[in-house]
Scaffold this motif. Structure first.
Motif, PDB file in Angstrom:
ATOM      1  N   PHE A 172       4.166   4.354   2.864  1.00  0.00           N
ATOM      2  CA  PHE A 172       3.163   5.481   3.304  1.00  0.00           C
ATOM      3  C   PHE A 172       1.754   4.608   3.359  1.00  0.00           C
ATOM      4  O   PHE A 172       1.361   4.195   2.487  1.00  0.00           O
ATOM      5  CB  PHE A 172       3.113   6.753   2.685  1.00  0.00           C
ATOM      6  N   TYR A 195       5.395  14.001   1.068  1.00  0.00           N
ATOM      7  CA  TYR A 195       6.533  13.267   2.088  1.00  0.00           C
ATOM      8  C   TYR A 195       7.206  12.218   1.307  1.00  0.00           C
ATOM      9  O   TYR A 195       6.755  11.889   0.559  1.00  0.00           O
ATOM     10  CB  TYR A 195       5.593  12.482   3.108  1.00  0.00           C
ATOM     11  N   THR A 246       9.640  16.756   4.370  1.00  0.00           N
ATOM     12  CA  THR A 246       8.169  17.152   4.286  1.00  0.00           C
ATOM     13  C   THR A 246       8.272  18.525   3.407  1.00  0.00           C
ATOM     14  O   THR A 246       8.991  19.347   3.667  1.00  0.00           O
ATOM     15  CB  THR A 246       7.460  17.333   5.641  1.00  0.00           C
ATOM     16  N   LEU A 291       1.934  10.484  10.530  1.00  0.00           N
ATOM     17  CA  LEU A 291       2.455  11.758  10.257  1.00  0.00           C
ATOM     18  C   LEU A 291       2.107  12.711  10.985  1.00  0.00           C
ATOM     19  O   LEU A 291       2.716  13.968  10.673  1.00  0.00           O
ATOM     20  CB  LEU A 291       2.158  12.095   8.593  1.00  0.00           C
TER      21      LEU A 291
END
Length: 698
Positions: A65, A25, A35, A87
């Motif tokens: 993230f 990602y 992605t 996600l």
């Protein structure tokens, strides 16, 4: 130079990258999430912010993230400063969901958690904790907020900085937070104990950072090109100007021995963390490096023009390993040249260590007049400037190596020792080892023949050692043997009978015995045993360690060291008893008295219980449940180490409860909580802002 295994290009600067189990990602500064499926390497893109959003700066740390599958992004929407999404909610799971998301790509935003705290969209953001359960934002208002990733509620607010926040970094287990601002300040906060580990100012603004060495060290890069390392043990900061232009981002390699730094000038820098030195650098073919990420053996490099490179840091590793095994250093160097990241692989240490062995080989070649072979052997290592200088020095001395070798071969001991005394570097040669071996054997034989018949064979012993009798460094020990041969023979007898206590008492009385090789061998035996005992103590094998101490306590020169180990062992046994009794107060009181026990495995495991308790307390903090927070943390209330953290948890819970009552317009309840807040914690900026927002007056 590097091995790029995959690359992609999108429309905007790549500002955050993450590698999950099945996908890669990355986000760009225009609010898009990209992605890449790891099996097919197909890329999909989707917008995670409103079209009216102003793009983030190309180098802004405004996306992050988590380890457990969340993405967060800086936004300014209805007073929020950032959003957080799972996600998995973005990735289609079924065909029906896929069709739904294609028809309405924005629908999943309804599932997003929004964070409210900073005045505007967050300047920098970062997840925290092994599971990404916490989240930090830093804003233009100089404030740092900690939130629950699950609920978006504030769990902690730090004292604001006077300038914008420039950097936020959390260590792997979420126990340490480092944050910097445009006033050139840096603060490192111990989150478990609500205690400042460092609060300082630099000559430039900290741009990016990370913790390493099991969070015992901290690395940071400054906008003016400085590289900083802070050591928590020594409290010292190393500062070096390593980068000629603005460095933007940094990551630590998997071995935690090197920093990989990306510059706005397209350059990757590799910094050795042990001494904060620049190992190498190379320029890439895309403009400004905006983000970096390391996962396993892959380095992900994001650029401001939208390119992302995936670099195999272990390219040619098998060939490199085989070349090292075969001691084919010429080919090993060729693979290093093809992949610069092999220089920071742990295997490269074998290549570096080979230089020390190669020096011996080079010296031996010079000693035998084979200079051409010496130059050929050194060639693979000479790209290193230190090795190059060292080799140049050896070249200048090659005639001396050859002369010294001939003297030893001809057994011209007086001249050989004289040369060795004037040129100590000759001690690295095989010839020097042979020279010392000649003396050791002669000295041993002299003692042997004396032991057979001291009176009759004394003259023979003197004749045997005559070649060394004029050598200044051997004269004293030779004379000592002839004057005190009875003592030497007694010492040998005690060693043979393994009467080590008596032997060491004898060496203490007659110091000349300590110059013998035999003394060094006996000491080496003791030191080897002590290392084993220390290992047993580390592994918690206390009874075995105790038996080991009893066996070698007779090695008198090591009595003090063994006594200290025994005392440490007793302390660890006492700690283990307290832990087994689960007496929390006494355990931490004992640790406060003996801080060296903090790293003991049993205590480290026991100490983790506080993190579990704190995690439960944080749920109640988020909901403003003051009594629940107090109840959960009650077992730790009397422990000084945790008092600041407990106080902060109760303060934030009180603040959140007050906020909840004001939202619902429960004024009587709000007054009661406000009164408690002011009494326990006093008026602060956060309180003033809250009551002003709702027009609340006590």
């Amino acid at each position: 130079m590097i091995k790029i295994i995959q690359s992609y290009n999108v429309k905007a600067s790549i500002i955050a990258i993450h590698s999950g189990k099945n996908a890669i990602y990355f986000t760009d500064c225009e609010g898009n999430l990209h992605t890449v499926d790891k099996s097919s390497y197909n890329k999909k893109s989707i917008s995670i912010v409103s079209e009216v959003e102003t793009p983030l700066h190309k180098f802004q740390k405004g996306a992050s993230f988590s380890k457990n599958g969340h993405v967060a992004y800086s936004i300014a929407d209805s007073g929020s400063c950032a959003i957080c999404l799972s996600l998995s909610s973005i990735q289609p799971i079924t065909e029906a969901q896929k069709m739904l998301k294609e028809q309405n790509p924005q629908f999943f935003l309804d599932e997003a958690i929004k964070f409210y705290g900073n005045d505007q969209k967050a300047e920098v953001i970062s997840f925290c904790g092994n599971k990404g359960e916490y989240f930090f934002t830093g804003g233009t208002d100089g404030r740092i907020h900690m939130y629950s990733t699950q609920s978006g509620k504030i769990l902690m607010t730090l004292k604001p900085k006077p300038e914008y926040i420039s950097s936020i970094t959390v260590n792997n287990d979420g126990s340490l937070l480092a944050y910097a601002a445009f006033d050139k300040s840096l603060t490192i906060l111990d989150l478990r104990h609500q205690k400042e580990e460092l609060n300082t100012y630099f000559t430039d603004v900290i741009e990016h950072s990370f913790f390493f060495n099991k969070s015992k060290s901290f690395y940071a890069i400054g906008r003016d090109g400085n590289s900083y390392i802070y050591d928590f043990k020594t409290k010292e900061i190393s500062k070096k100007a390593l980068f000629p232009s603005w460095p933007n981002c940094c990551v630590v390699d998997s071995s935690e021995r090197f920093a990989i730094v990306g510059g706005r000038n397209q350059t990757i820098y590799i910094v050795k963390l042990s001494d904060n030195s620049l190992v190498s650098s190379f320029k890439l073919d895309q403009i400004g490096i905006s983000s970096l990420h390391v996962k396993d053996n892959i380095l992900f490099i994001g650029f401001e023009n939208g390119w992302i490179y995936m670099v195999n840091m272990h390219a040619y590793i098998d060939d490199f390993s085989q070349a090292l095994t075969m001691k084919d250093f010429k080919n090993a160097k060729r693979y290093l040249d093809r992949n610069i990241f092999l220089t920071i692989h742990p295997l490269s240490e074998i290549f570096e260590e080979a230089w020390e062995e190669m020096i011996k080989e080079i010296i031996n070649l010079f000693s035998t007049g084979n200079s051409a072979l010496a130059i050929e052997a050194a060639a693979p290592f000479l790209s290193d400037e230190n090795h190059k200088r060292e080799f140049a020095s050896l070249v200048q001395k090659q005639k001396e190596f050859e002369t010294f070798s001939l003297l030893v071969q001809k057994k011209e001991f007086f001249n050989a020792y004289g040369m060795l005394e004037k040129s100590p570097y000759l001690s690295k040669t095989d010839s020097a080892r042979k020279l010392e071996l000649y003396f050791s054997k002669s000295f041993f034989e002299a003692k042997k023949i004396i032991s057979v018949n001291p009176l009759r064979n004394l003259a023979k012993a003197q004749e045997l050692l005559k070649p060394f009798s004029l050598v200044s460094v051997k004269k004293d020990i030779i004379n000592s043997l002839f004057k005190n041969y009875e003592i030497y023979l007694k010492a040998d007898s005690l060693i043979k009978e393994k009467q080590f206590k008596d032997y060491f008492m004898l060496t203490k009385k007659y110091n000349f015995l300590t110059t013998e090789d035999m003394y060094k061998k006996v000491c080496s035996l003791a030191e080897s045993s002590i290392l084993k005992i220390k290992s047993m103590v580390e592994q918690g094998k206390y009874n075995e360690a105790l038996q080991g101490i009893k066996q070698i306590i007779i090695f008198l020169p090591y009595k003090e060291e063994l006594t200290n180990i025994f005392k440490e062992l007793q302390l660890k046994q006492k700690l283990l008893t307290l832990i087994n009794d689960n007496n929390i107060e006494l355990v931490y009181e004992f640790i406060a008295q003996h801080p060296m026990l903090e790293s003991t495995d049993e205590f480290v495991e026991y100490d983790k219980k506080f993190d579990e308790v704190l995690g439960k307390a944080m749920v109640s903090v988020a909901n403003g449940e003051i009594k629940a927070v107090q109840q959960v943390l009650l077992p730790y209330f009397k422990i000084n180490l945790f008092k600041p953290k407990i106080k902060e948890c109760i303060r934030q819970a009180s603040f959140n409860k007050l906020n909840n009552f004001l939202i619902k317009n429960y004024l009587n309840e709000a007054k009661a909580v406000a009164s408690y807040y002011l009494k326990e914690f006093g008026k602060d900026k956060e309180y003033d802002n809250l009551v002003k927002q709702y027009g609340f007056d006590m």
